[in-house]
Design a protein around this motif. Structure first.
Motif, PDB file in Angstrom:
ATOM      1  N   SER A   1      42.423  19.741  15.415  1.00 38.34           N
ATOM      2  CA  SER A   1      42.678  21.042  16.055  1.00 38.34           C
ATOM      3  C   SER A   1      41.872  21.251  17.328  1.00 38.34           C
ATOM      4  O   SER A   1      41.423  22.350  17.629  1.00 38.34           O
ATOM      5  CB  SER A   1      42.406  22.184  15.068  1.00 38.34           C
TER       6      SER A   1
ATOM      7  N   CYS B   1      53.066  12.302  22.744  1.00 33.74           N
ATOM      8  CA  CYS B   1      52.616  12.964  21.508  1.00 33.74           C
ATOM      9  C   CYS B   1      52.258  11.886  20.506  1.00 33.74           C
ATOM     10  O   CYS B   1      53.070  11.004  20.234  1.00 33.74           O
ATOM     11  CB  CYS B   1      53.705  13.874  20.960  1.00 33.74           C
TER      12      CYS B   1
ATOM     13  N   GLY C   1      42.315  21.266  21.171  1.00 30.30           N
ATOM     14  CA  GLY C   1      43.402  21.325  22.135  1.00 30.30           C
ATOM     15  C   GLY C   1      43.068  20.609  23.427  1.00 30.30           C
ATOM     16  O   GLY C   1      41.929  20.629  23.889  1.00 30.30           O
TER      17      GLY C   1
ATOM     18  N   ILE D   1      43.595  11.293  21.917  1.00 26.79           N
ATOM     19  CA  ILE D   1      44.515  12.422  21.805  1.00 26.79           C
ATOM     20  C   ILE D   1      44.862  12.669  20.343  1.00 26.79           C
ATOM     21  O   ILE D   1      44.871  13.802  19.867  1.00 26.79           O
ATOM     22  CB  ILE D   1      45.784  12.186  22.649  1.00 26.79           C
ATOM     23  N   ARG D   2      45.098  11.598  19.605  1.00 31.22           N
ATOM     24  CA  ARG D   2      45.426  11.763  18.182  1.00 31.22           C
ATOM     25  C   ARG D   2      44.252  12.373  17.416  1.00 31.22           C
ATOM     26  O   ARG D   2      44.439  13.262  16.597  1.00 31.22           O
ATOM     27  CB  ARG D   2      45.834  10.435  17.571  1.00 31.22           C
TER      28      ARG D   2
ATOM     29  N   CYS E   1      41.980  14.327  18.566  1.00 32.99           N
ATOM     30  CA  CYS E   1      41.915  15.743  18.940  1.00 32.99           C
ATOM     31  C   CYS E   1      42.968  16.549  18.194  1.00 32.99           C
ATOM     32  O   CYS E   1      42.667  17.601  17.623  1.00 32.99           O
ATOM     33  CB  CYS E   1      42.083  15.902  20.447  1.00 32.99           C
ATOM     34  N   ARG E   2      44.196  16.062  18.192  1.00 34.38           N
ATOM     35  CA  ARG E   2      45.279  16.808  17.529  1.00 34.38           C
ATOM     36  C   ARG E   2      45.020  16.941  16.031  1.00 34.38           C
ATOM     37  O   ARG E   2      45.266  17.986  15.447  1.00 34.38           O
ATOM     38  CB  ARG E   2      46.618  16.114  17.765  1.00 34.38           C
ATOM     39  N   GLU E   3      44.529  15.877  15.396  1.00 36.47           N
ATOM     40  CA  GLU E   3      44.275  15.912  13.953  1.00 36.47           C
ATOM     41  C   GLU E   3      43.141  16.867  13.604  1.00 36.47           C
ATOM     42  O   GLU E   3      43.037  17.310  12.472  1.00 36.47           O
ATOM     43  CB  GLU E   3      43.941  14.517  13.432  1.00 36.47           C
TER      44      GLU E   3
END
Length: 151
Positions: free
Chosen positions: A104, A147, A106, A97-98, A100-102
């Motif tokens: 961009s 998150c 989604g 998840i991290r 992916c978030r770093e």
């Protein structure tokens, strides 16, 4: 001016340049001068290549790290790998998840519980493969509102 020099100068001024499929996204656009716009247009191919290479290096490093976590003598571990960082445990799903978030990429859950990857050309096959391997944990973390920047 080389692509790397142009990226460095833009970054120094607080301007982010990202890849979105075949396009470049530059934020905030209000900080760009006409000379910046001209330089970006004339070096678009080199900028895309440099940014994509950087994304691949970053993704490869993260995925190699995840691969090392997931391997034990004699093959994969029977449960998700967990390691201690600071006061908490970090699992492969949390790392994914991290990542992916770093980058961009989604992640969201459809009402029927399907995990949807919104990559806009940013997801790498190896990342998608790892998401598929850990889909249940990733879905549970998203559903719980976890998150990576709170952990």
């Amino acid at each position: 001016m080389e692509a790397g020099t142009l990226l460095a100068k833009l970054t120094e001024r607080g301007i982010a340049v990202e890849v979105d499929g075949p396009d470049l996204v530059v934020r905030p656009g209000s900080r760009l001068t006409d000379a910046d716009r001209a330089a970006i247009r004339s070096h678009k191919a080199d900028l895309l290549a440099a940014l994509k290479a950087d994304q691949e290096r970053t993704a490869t490093g993260h995925l190699e790290y995840l691969g090392r976590l997931a391997q034990a003598p004699g093959g994969p571990m029977p449960t998700l790998p967990t390691m201690k960082i600071g006061a908490g445990d970090v699992t492969a799903g949390m790392m994914l998840i991290r990542i992916c978030r770093e980058n961009s990429v989604g992640l969201r859950l459809d009402p029927d519980g399907t995990l949807v990857v919104e990559s806009h050309g940013r997801a790498w096959r190896a990342l998608v493969d790892d998401l598929e391997r850990h889909v249940d944990e990733v879905a549970q973390l998203i559903e719980a509102g976890w998150c990576p920047f709170d952990a």
